[in-house]
Each structure stands twice: as structure tokens, then as C-alpha cells.
Write a protein that holds these residues in place. Sequence first.
Motif, PDB file in Angstrom:
ATOM      1  N   ASN A 228     -16.180  26.512  -1.581  1.00 27.37           N
ATOM      2  CA  ASN A 228     -16.028  26.294  -0.245  1.00 27.37           C
ATOM      3  C   ASN A 228     -17.018  27.059   0.644  1.00 27.37           C
ATOM      4  O   ASN A 228     -17.011  28.236   0.679  1.00 27.37           O
ATOM      5  CB  ASN A 228     -14.577  26.971   0.151  1.00 27.37           C
ATOM      6  CG  ASN A 228     -14.203  26.876   1.570  1.00 27.37           C
ATOM      7  OD1 ASN A 228     -14.916  26.401   2.339  1.00 27.37           O
ATOM      8  ND2 ASN A 228     -12.946  27.176   1.877  1.00 27.37           N
TER       9      ASN A 228
ATOM     10  N   HIS B 222     -20.276  16.301   0.600  1.00 30.71           N
ATOM     11  CA  HIS B 222     -19.772  17.753   0.068  1.00 30.71           C
ATOM     12  C   HIS B 222     -19.416  18.463   1.322  1.00 30.71           C
ATOM     13  O   HIS B 222     -19.706  18.254   2.519  1.00 30.71           O
ATOM     14  CB  HIS B 222     -21.019  18.348  -0.501  1.00 30.71           C
ATOM     15  CG  HIS B 222     -20.767  19.558  -1.383  1.00 30.71           C
ATOM     16  ND1 HIS B 222     -20.617  20.778  -0.620  1.00 30.71           N
ATOM     17  CD2 HIS B 222     -20.472  19.905  -2.613  1.00 30.71           C
ATOM     18  CE1 HIS B 222     -20.484  21.991  -1.354  1.00 30.71           C
ATOM     19  NE2 HIS B 222     -20.305  21.476  -2.834  1.00 30.71           N
ATOM     20  N   ASN B 223     -18.400  19.567   1.194  1.00 26.37           N
ATOM     21  CA  ASN B 223     -17.987  20.128   2.330  1.00 26.37           C
ATOM     22  C   ASN B 223     -19.376  21.028   3.023  1.00 26.37           C
ATOM     23  O   ASN B 223     -19.013  21.230   4.223  1.00 26.37           O
ATOM     24  CB  ASN B 223     -17.064  21.329   1.988  1.00 26.37           C
ATOM     25  CG  ASN B 223     -17.295  22.446   0.973  1.00 26.37           C
ATOM     26  OD1 ASN B 223     -17.907  23.516   1.483  1.00 26.37           O
ATOM     27  ND2 ASN B 223     -17.275  22.531  -0.379  1.00 26.37           N
TER      28      ASN B 223
ATOM     29  N   TYR C  47     -10.863  21.796  -1.746  1.00 27.90           N
ATOM     30  CA  TYR C  47     -12.401  21.745  -2.308  1.00 27.90           C
ATOM     31  C   TYR C  47     -12.508  22.010  -3.768  1.00 27.90           C
ATOM     32  O   TYR C  47     -13.399  21.115  -4.470  1.00 27.90           O
ATOM     33  CB  TYR C  47     -13.270  22.572  -1.509  1.00 27.90           C
ATOM     34  CG  TYR C  47     -13.392  22.427  -0.064  1.00 27.90           C
ATOM     35  CD1 TYR C  47     -13.325  20.823   0.283  1.00 27.90           C
ATOM     36  CD2 TYR C  47     -13.402  23.428   1.003  1.00 27.90           C
ATOM     37  CE1 TYR C  47     -13.566  20.725   1.791  1.00 27.90           C
ATOM     38  CE2 TYR C  47     -13.480  23.004   2.169  1.00 27.90           C
ATOM     39  CZ  TYR C  47     -13.435  21.778   2.858  1.00 27.90           C
ATOM     40  OH  TYR C  47     -13.699  21.345   4.051  1.00 27.90           O
TER      41      TYR C  47
ATOM     42  N   GLU D 174      -7.214  25.373   1.725  1.00 23.15           N
ATOM     43  CA  GLU D 174      -8.574  24.718   1.933  1.00 23.15           C
ATOM     44  C   GLU D 174      -9.693  24.886   0.962  1.00 23.15           C
ATOM     45  O   GLU D 174     -10.025  23.786   0.230  1.00 23.15           O
ATOM     46  CB  GLU D 174      -9.270  25.203   3.144  1.00 23.15           C
ATOM     47  CG  GLU D 174     -10.746  24.707   3.603  1.00 23.15           C
ATOM     48  CD  GLU D 174     -11.383  25.526   4.584  1.00 23.15           C
ATOM     49  OE1 GLU D 174     -11.615  25.035   5.681  1.00 23.15           O
ATOM     50  OE2 GLU D 174     -11.719  26.646   4.366  1.00 23.15           O
ATOM     51  N   THR D 175      -9.657  26.002   0.162  1.00 26.00           N
ATOM     52  CA  THR D 175     -10.651  26.378  -0.863  1.00 26.00           C
ATOM     53  C   THR D 175      -9.882  25.492  -2.206  1.00 26.00           C
ATOM     54  O   THR D 175     -10.785  25.018  -2.986  1.00 26.00           O
ATOM     55  CB  THR D 175     -10.725  27.817  -1.009  1.00 26.00           C
ATOM     56  OG1 THR D 175     -11.278  28.453   0.073  1.00 26.00           O
ATOM     57  CG2 THR D 175     -11.450  28.054  -2.317  1.00 26.00           C
TER      58      THR D 175
ATOM     59  N   GLU E 282     -15.710  21.596  -5.688  1.00 19.91           N
ATOM     60  CA  GLU E 282     -16.671  22.142  -4.636  1.00 19.91           C
ATOM     61  C   GLU E 282     -16.352  23.570  -4.213  1.00 19.91           C
ATOM     62  O   GLU E 282     -15.024  23.721  -4.267  1.00 19.91           O
ATOM     63  CB  GLU E 282     -17.048  21.368  -3.496  1.00 19.91           C
ATOM     64  CG  GLU E 282     -17.311  19.890  -3.851  1.00 19.91           C
ATOM     65  CD  GLU E 282     -17.084  19.005  -2.383  1.00 19.91           C
ATOM     66  OE1 GLU E 282     -17.318  17.682  -2.309  1.00 19.91           O
ATOM     67  OE2 GLU E 282     -16.676  19.506  -1.269  1.00 19.91           O
TER      68      GLU E 282
END
Length: 459
Positions: A240, A104-105, A233, A229-230, A238
Motif C-alpha cells: 500500500n 497498481h495502487n 491491495y 485498504e491495505t 500490492e
Amino acid sequence: MRDEWENAHTDYTRPAQRPAPASLAESEGEWRRYLEGDTPNGWLIQHSAMTDALVSGRPMYLLHTTKDIAAIRTSGELHVSTGCLVGALYCSPLARQREGLRPHNLGAYLMQTKPNTTPVIFEVIPDAPIPTKGVDYLHLGAIHLRTYLRYQSFLTLAESDQLDHAVAAGLGAAAVFLDTALRNAAGRATAAPEFIDQLAAAVPAVPFLGYLYFEVLSEYLMLHSTTPETKNYAQAGELNNWLYKRLAFAAVDGMHQLFDLARFHPRHQQLVQLIEGVEPALAPGAAEYVRRRLSHLLARTALHPSQDAASVSFRGTDLSTLRHVAPGLIGQMVFREIRYMRRYKQLYHCFEKAKALEAWNYWNHEGIPTPFNGILPKGEIGIHPVYPRSAVRAWTAQQDNRGLLHPVQEVNAVLTPHLASWWAPPRNRSRKATTDPRITVDRSASLPARHLSIKGNSA
């Protein structure tokens, strides 16, 4: 007792049912509908990869990082930590793929920023689908207070007096802001810049406000972010976590060494600059969001449900009365003031083990072998050390050049109902400015610098 633990958990598959004070301008249900339906990433509250894994009832794979793998192997034991998970082994999810296990991030962040740790893969095989009920540490105040009153005899008379004095002084110093926030929760609209500046000035007097402030901003960033990026995810199911990590480290010098949200109190101008540094498009709405959301959460977490948020006042109210009016806030303040005592190394286990035992009992009855941080299902998940109906195995892990983890060697150690130590040598805290320039709050006592785990991992 059970009702208190039930109220400290959020079930994201059911409508909001927690009792709340009267006169709130917005209900918990209305906020939930907004967060889930009107924010870009709100759908992840109910349908994240982690919550989907919980309700599947299939084996779960979790990542834990530790500096003490040799001690774990020697002792054959893993100790758990307290913090936001009350008493669990702090982990983050792993997604099972054909090529390996993908962190997971949040786990990727931990591995990247803690290079001298050993990654450990845990396999948890539950006995049934796991309810998506997460423990929300912001709602633990009444439990903190009840535990303190039950075991107050462990303190000397001087220590009890010191604690009462510190809590009363903090409340007196922050009373104007606390009353302002409650009026805002009941519908008043203080100008956002003024509200944020008052909040920032009140945090040193009531450190719990720093935790509320940070969690509200974390929620705002994770749910409203639209960066590539968000979005990447989100496609993996997920939220962020990098967003609020960047915020915290930019806001407070040395936060990477001592993650202490009592030090998080940016004023309005700094808040705008901080959000611009994380995601510029979100800066214009941040202050107003904090005003509305923090006011609502303060009323719900601080006041007893029998109270009326429009009429409660902290100004001139004695501590004994406030224990009944605002047990949540008093409990959170007591919980944090005990940390400043010189005997905290001894007192820590007395108070925290009592709460952990109650949490373990609640999770056993609810069928929760893997409790998670329920402010939002953002990936902070733990392993309950004394859940009797699940199987747990562990392996050390290696990471390949694609970032995937692979088990290397099984760890022959068992989870035990022991709390990892959490203490530090005394550290003086200087006198803090407050909302009332005539009042200062002096906390010249020890503060734990970090979780130190002999056989487990820090949370």
C-alpha cells in the motif's frame, strides 16, 4: 565497479549476501527473515504481483504519466529520469484483465494526484524471465563518491572547497548522533524518544538521514499495516503506497510541490502523531522500530564492510579518513551537496550520466530491461532505455469509470539514453540548527525544485 553495483541491488529470491561491517547486533539475513515472515504483509516482498510478473518472462504492461505528450510526439523521443531508478523511465505496473488494464495502487495515486498528465501504456516484451534484483538507492553512496572523485575536475577549486567544507561541517554537527546510531547498530539501546529527537536534529546537517528516516517509516507502514485498504491491495499482490504518501504530506508543508526528504525530520512527539493520523494501531511501535532499523541500515549503508560498527567514531575524524571509513555516507552527502551548487544545472548531467551508463551496462549483463526500486518491491519500476534484447511499444490511454485503462493511439517514440533535465533557479537555504548548538550549517545555494522533463516524465 561491478561489485559496487551488485551490492546496490537486492535479490529477493536469494538469501542476503551483501558484505557488512563487523559487530552488528542483527544481520541483513535476520532482518530479511523478520520482515518477510513476521509482518502481516511481508510475504509480498517475494511474491508481489510485480515480482511474479518479472519472473514469468511474459510481456509486462507499465503505466507512465507525462505532461509532455506533444513534445514526445514531435521529437519521437522519450528521455529518462534519475532518482531512485538511476536512469530509467519511471513507471508503475499494470495488471492485465479481460476488461482492461488495472493500475497498481501507486499508479492510481499518480493519476489521481496529477490530473493534468497524460497516461501512457508501455508494453515491454522481455527476452527471458527477469531477475527480481532491485536497485536500492540507499546503497549507492560508494558509487556516488567514486563518481565524484573521478570527475572532481569539473568543479572549480572554490566549488571543491565549498563542498568539502559543507560535508565536514555537516559531519561535525551530526557526529554525536552518528556515533549513537552506530552503537545502537552494535547492540546498545538508546531510549527511543531520545534517539528520534537526536535523529530529527541531525537531518538538517546530514540530509541523507532524512531519506533513511522516511524509508524506514515507509517500510514499517507498508509491512505492518492491517487496514481494510491495505488488505485489499495485498489481495491484489500490492504493498500500500498511499500510507507513506499520506505520511510525507502530513509531515512537511509543501511536500506535494517539492518532494524533498531532506526536509523530513519529525521529532518523537510529532512522529507519534503522524503515525496515529495514518494508522493509529501502529503508533506505539514506530519509534522503537525506527531506532533499531535505522541504526542497522545506517551502519550498512554508511560504513565500508571492513570497518567495525562498534569502534568507528565520527567525532574528531577528518574528512579524508572518513572517505575510507564511511564511503557510503560521504558519497550520499557529496551527491546531495552538489545539488545546492549554483552550477548544478551544468554539473547534473556530468555526474548523473556517468552513473547511468554504469547502471545500464550492469542491467544489460544481468538481463534487467525493467529495473525497480529495490528498497521494497512496492511498485516503482522503470524501463531501461538501452536494453538490446526486448521490444517496447507505447500507447496513450484512457481511463473508464471502473478505473481501468485502455490503449487509444500508439506513440511513435523511442526511449533514448538521455537524462531529462533536473534543475531550478537558485533558492536560498537558511542556516540550519544541528545537534550541536555551537555549529550551524550554511547552504546558501540553489536547490532543484523538481524534475523537469522536456520529453519524459518526472520521477
